[in-house]
Design an enzyme around this catalytic site. Structure first.
Site, PDB file in Angstrom:
ATOM      1  N   GLU A  88       0.802  -1.225   0.000  1.00  0.00           N
ATOM      2  CA  GLU A  88       0.000   0.000   0.000  1.00  0.00           C
ATOM      3  C   GLU A  88       0.835   1.276   0.000  1.00  0.00           C
ATOM      4  O   GLU A  88       0.400   2.302   0.517  1.00  0.00           O
ATOM      5  CB  GLU A  88      -0.954   0.010   1.214  1.00  0.00           C
ATOM      6  CG  GLU A  88      -2.112  -0.931   1.033  1.00  0.00           C
ATOM      7  CD  GLU A  88      -3.244  -0.677   2.004  1.00  0.00           C
ATOM      8  OE1 GLU A  88      -3.911   0.366   1.872  1.00  0.00           O
ATOM      9  OE2 GLU A  88      -3.434  -1.518   2.899  1.00  0.00           O
TER      10      GLU A  88
ATOM     11  N   THR B 147      -0.477   2.618  -8.016  1.00  0.00           N
ATOM     12  CA  THR B 147      -1.073   3.878  -8.463  1.00  0.00           C
ATOM     13  C   THR B 147      -0.142   4.577  -9.428  1.00  0.00           C
ATOM     14  O   THR B 147      -0.569   5.110 -10.456  1.00  0.00           O
ATOM     15  CB  THR B 147      -1.383   4.775  -7.266  1.00  0.00           C
ATOM     16  OG1 THR B 147      -2.037   3.998  -6.268  1.00  0.00           O
ATOM     17  CG2 THR B 147      -2.251   5.934  -7.667  1.00  0.00           C
TER      18      THR B 147
ATOM     19  N   ARG C 228      -8.454  -0.002  -4.926  1.00  0.00           N
ATOM     20  CA  ARG C 228      -7.399  -0.716  -4.203  1.00  0.00           C
ATOM     21  C   ARG C 228      -7.544  -2.204  -4.427  1.00  0.00           C
ATOM     22  O   ARG C 228      -8.538  -2.806  -4.037  1.00  0.00           O
ATOM     23  CB  ARG C 228      -7.537  -0.371  -2.710  1.00  0.00           C
ATOM     24  CG  ARG C 228      -6.849  -1.307  -1.789  1.00  0.00           C
ATOM     25  CD  ARG C 228      -5.435  -0.905  -1.481  1.00  0.00           C
ATOM     26  NE  ARG C 228      -4.715  -2.038  -0.918  1.00  0.00           N
ATOM     27  CZ  ARG C 228      -3.533  -2.465  -1.353  1.00  0.00           C
ATOM     28  NH1 ARG C 228      -2.941  -1.878  -2.352  1.00  0.00           N
ATOM     29  NH2 ARG C 228      -2.963  -3.487  -0.778  1.00  0.00           N
TER      30      ARG C 228
ATOM     31  N   ASP D 288       5.907  -3.654 -11.884  1.00  0.00           N
ATOM     32  CA  ASP D 288       5.249  -3.437 -10.590  1.00  0.00           C
ATOM     33  C   ASP D 288       5.101  -4.779  -9.890  1.00  0.00           C
ATOM     34  O   ASP D 288       4.702  -5.763 -10.502  1.00  0.00           O
ATOM     35  CB  ASP D 288       3.870  -2.795 -10.826  1.00  0.00           C
ATOM     36  CG  ASP D 288       3.125  -2.547  -9.521  1.00  0.00           C
ATOM     37  OD1 ASP D 288       1.899  -2.347  -9.589  1.00  0.00           O
ATOM     38  OD2 ASP D 288       3.757  -2.558  -8.449  1.00  0.00           O
TER      39      ASP D 288
ATOM     40  N   GLN E  95       3.328  -6.854  -0.160  1.00  0.00           N
ATOM     41  CA  GLN E  95       3.285  -7.504   1.139  1.00  0.00           C
ATOM     42  C   GLN E  95       4.410  -8.497   1.316  1.00  0.00           C
ATOM     43  O   GLN E  95       5.019  -8.937   0.365  1.00  0.00           O
ATOM     44  CB  GLN E  95       1.944  -8.218   1.323  1.00  0.00           C
ATOM     45  CG  GLN E  95       0.873  -7.322   1.902  1.00  0.00           C
ATOM     46  CD  GLN E  95       0.254  -6.409   0.877  1.00  0.00           C
ATOM     47  OE1 GLN E  95       0.555  -6.541  -0.294  1.00  0.00           O
ATOM     48  NE2 GLN E  95      -0.577  -5.510   1.324  1.00  0.00           N
TER      49      GLN E  95
END
Lengths: 459, 390
Positions: free
Chosen positions: B59, B64, B201, B229, B233
């Site tokens: 996150e 994005t 998300r 990308d 996590q």
């Protein structure tokens, strides 16, 4: 500017009155001899003027070449106009080529030519000559007028030019800045003109987090070229975002850019309201060290050392940072390779770093400290000897057992005796003798004598 | 391939059926040469492509940025792609409201002034219904009735109170945005806008890549970039290893607004500390010795707002921060402090011989397209300069 009258057929003529006023018809004194010169020489001179104006990019813009001066075949201004029997005028070389190909018609009107002889149009040639001459002298005068040109550029960049235009962007902005920079560096007096035209605020506003390197490097170069910076300007430049940009350019740019950034930071540091934490930035210190280590550019080395020295003096915590990036061994290694005038600042820095515990440890750990410092004694200047002695004192005090023999091996003994016997100040001699005592604490006299390679007389 | 041809050669010389074999030999040779040539061609082509790797904790805004690059330099999202995000967005809505509902229930039991978090009975009913929906495998699309319910629950003071404590829950950053646009999201002919897509998300699994060519001002084209990308996590990091070879620059995204939040995978670990450790780990990798590092201090817009309410010192790494005047100055001061911390970390983690690699810090807000474009222009210039050696 000549007034144009539109004819129904679309051709343009010069208004008689304006032509008289502007001196095209030979009235004004400035048009003197060059315009009415010898017929044979004129085409060559005219060509030279045309080429020079073209090269300087002065063709077009506000003052386009009047249409009547343009050859219909090549669409270039005519140097040697000739008229045909139809009344049309062409460039002599072009129409000759046309006729040589066998044509017997007028290229523009398509009429058949009853008479092929071209008639030199002296009137037109003189007019063309006069027009270009006027243009040329004006161009030459403008090039000599640096102040005017600089003010023009600043207004162009700000968007405050007299016929209102948008401020320049992109490539044209970079080009304008580059020209302004070359003016400012070659003619000192121009800097005042730049300041008066509002250049300082403009340049400061150009520096920000999204400034491209091209724009930023030119702006900084102009700012350090001697433009007067008042307190407000300096305060504006001290904003963190702008300083970050300077640091980035210092790390990434070519050598001149680096030196300019260093100089600008130095100027800011002298200002009263300067917050020393601004220079406590690792990226800045790493960049300055890199500049200092670059032997190919001695200017950079000197500038870098000067800045680092001021940082050490201004901000104590910065010293720990400088030590943490490994500056001490790097500086020590450089000591013997620096040009003479740079040795003292370098030793100043090391001296300042030795004031903090980490610095002292770094000095001790570096293997070249002792040999280099010994070599520097009595080599450059009294101040340098003083600094070098302090450094040796620090190292030997910290670890006498290992340092003392190493120092004596490097020839410290002879040097110290030299210092004591020389014409240096008394405190220096005092320091030298104390150091000598410290180092020879565990030495027998024979060992000492051999280490110092003393001759019988001195013994 | 070359070994095979050698074997075939020797076979040919020792066998009696040399004629037959020599024919197959030549075809083998030709094929092998062809493959070699293609390998050479592709290697050459690859060298002209500048590879960028997006790294960062979960996150942190990597995806994005990825979407932004797609919008800026490729053809953006076409209608089908936009529509494909509808289910994601609706899922985000359900997830958000459930997290808030569960959070309110927990806080009402745990907190001392629990009355703040007690939801009104009819809203509780709604809450249970929505929780049940969230428990299913496939979420239903939002319709007017469901949106009405969600809105009612969202407006419950207990939920609002829970929302203000959002940092202790695993609330996604898009929560407020979607809650405020609920009516629009539920329309029958809803087509997600670019902004909606950027806010959506979804956890990235595996690796995605795009290839693009930014056309600069000077129209000097020909620079081809490839952006990778990856998932952020912890359980995804081992998938990154084999990408590390040959990358020109690493774009490390660090969300500076999450200094008061805990990890999704481990609610006892502060997110900023996790980012710090990850950055440290990445810097020390041998494969990155010569790689340029671009550090994006992301989510600046959220950081700006949060700094006024939550002091930086709640994060252990920033415990020596001293605030100055409140207001805009404070934001700048706090940002500079965080930036300096990252700088320190960089120089501590880099061995002296690596200090020469390019390292630049950028302040970003990944949702702002103009900002991302400007930032990328700077990166492009910087990479061009380092390639040209100036």
């Amino acid at each position: 500017m000549p007034q144009y009258q539109e004819l129904p057929c679309g051709g343009l003529v010069l208004d008689i009155d304006t032509a008289l006023k502007d001196g095209i018809l030979g009235g004004a004194p400035e048009l003197g001899d060059a315009a009415a010169g010898d017929g044979g020489k004129q085409p060559v001179e005219l060509r030279k003027m045309m080429d020079e104006l073209d090269a300087a990019g002065e063709g077009g813009g506000d003052e386009a070449v009047p249409a009547v001066f343009i050859c219909p075949i090549s669409l270039e201004p005519m140097v040697d106009p000739v008229t045909l029997c139809t009344g049309q005028t062409y460039e002599s070389a072009n129409i000759s080529r046309w006729l040589a190909l066998g044509h017997r018609t007028c290229p523009t009107t398509m009429q058949e030519l009853w008479d092929v002889t071209p008639i030199p149009n002296t009137t037109l040639r003189q007019l063309i000559g006069a027009w270009f001459f006027r243009r040329y002298t004006r161009f030459k005068k403008r090039s000599a007028d640096f102040h005017g040109r600089a003010a023009e550029l600043v207004h162009g960049l700000r968007g405050t030019a007299v016929p209102k235009r948008q401020p320049l962007k992109g490539q044209s902005r970079v080009a304008a800045l580059r020209e302004l920079r070359s003016l400012a560096t070659t003619h000192q007096s121009v800097t005042k003109a730049i300041a008066e035209a509002g250049g300082v605020a403009l340049l400061t506003s150009l520096l920000g987090p999204f400034t491209s390197h091209a724009v930023g490097s030119e702006a900084v170069a102009i700012l350090v070229s001697g433009v007067p910076l008042d307190a407000d300007a300096k305060a504006a430049l001290m904003q963190p975002a702008k300083v970050s940009l300077l640091v980035d350019m210092l790390n990434e740019g070519a050598v001149d850019t680096k030196i300019n950034c260093v100089r600008l930071i130095r100027i800011l540091m002298d200002e009263k309201g300067f917050r020393p934490e601004t220079v406590a930035s690792l990226s800045l210190l790493v960049g300055v060290m890199r500049l200092i280590r670059d032997k190919r550019h001695p200017d950079g080395v000197a500038a870098g050392l000067e800045l680092l020295s001021s940082i050490c003096a201004a901000h104590r915590p910065a010293r720990c940072l400088i030590v943490s990036i490994g500056a001490v061994p790097q500086l020590v290694e450089l000591l013997l390779e620096l040009p003479m005038e740079c040795v003292e600042p370098a030793l100043d820095i090391l001296d300042a770093l030795a004031a903090v515990p980490e610095g002292r440890i770094a000095l001790k750990d570096c293997s070249r400290t002792i040999p280099n410092a010994v070599r520097l004694l009595m080599r450059v200047s009294e101040a340098c000897t003083h600094r070098a002695l302090s450094m040796l004192w620090v190292v030997c005090r910290m670890a006498p057992e290992e340092s003392a023999p190493a120092a004596l091996d490097a020839g410290l003994g002879a040097k110290l005796l030299l210092v004591i016997q020389s014409g240096c100040g008394p405190e220096l001699k005092q320091q030298a003798s104390e150091l000598l005592k410290l180092c020879t604490l565990n030495c027998t006299s024979t060992v000492f004598i051999s280490k110092c390679k003393l001759t019988k007389t001195i013994q | 391939m070359s070994v095979l041809t050698c074997v075939l050669d020797s076979m040919g010389s020792s066998c009696s059926r040399s004629d037959l074999l020599s024919e197959s030999e030549t075809t083998e040779n030709a094929k092998s040469a062809d493959i070699d040539r293609r390998i050479l061609q592709e290697t050459k082509a690859e060298q002209h492509i500048h590879k960028l790797l997006l790294l960062g904790a979960g996150e942190s805004g990597k995806s994005t940025i990825f979407k932004q690059i797609k919008l800026l330099f490729q053809t953006g999202f076409d209608e089908t792609e936009l529509k494909s995000y509808i289910s994601v967005i609706h899922a985000n809505v359900y997830q958000t409201i459930k997290i808030l509902y569960d959070g309110a229930k927990e806080l009402s039991q745990v907190e001392s002034d629990s009355s703040k978090y007690v939801i009104s009975p009819d809203n509780q009913e709604i809450g249970e219904k929505l929780s049940e929906i969230d428990g299913r495998l496939v979420y239903p699309l939002l319709n007017k009735k469901l949106v009405h319910d969600v809105k009612k629950l969202w407006q419950d003071p207990a939920i609002q109170e829970t929302f203000s404590r959002g940092s202790i829950l695993q609330l996604p950053d898009c929560a407020e945005y979607f809650m405020e646009n609920l009516d629009r999201l539920a329309e029958a002919d809803y087509a997600p806008t670019k902004e909606d897509v950027l806010h959506a998300r979804v956890r990235t699994n595996g690796v995605v890549q795009i290839q693009f060519s930014p056309v600069g001002e000077s129209k000097r084209g020909g620079e081809v970039y490839r952006l990778y990308d990856v998932g952020g996590q912890r359980n995804e990091r081992r998938k990154w290893i084999h990408l590390f070879e040959g990358v020109n620059a690493v774009i490390f995204c660090a969300a500076i607004s999450e200094y008061d939040q805990m990890l999704f995978e481990d609610e006892t670990k502060n997110r900023m500390m996790e980012t710090k450790e990850l950055f440290d780990w990445v810097l020390k990798q041998r494969c990155f010795e010569k790689t340029s590092f671009m550090l994006f201090l992301n989510k600046f817009d959220i950081f700006e707002r949060k700094i006024q309410k939550v002091p930086l010192t709640v994060c252990e790494w920033f415990k020596d921060y001293k605030p100055i005047a409140p207001g805009k100055q404070e934001v700048e001061h706090a940002y500079e402090f965080v930036k300096k911390k990252f700088e320190e970390l960089y120089f501590q983690s880099s061995k002296p011989d690596r200090v020469d690699r390019v390292f630049k810090i950028y302040r970003t807000t990944a949702l702002d397209q103009k900002l991302v474009k400007k930032t990328f222009k700077l990166i492009d210039e910087s990479m061009r300069r380092s390639r040209e050696g100036t």
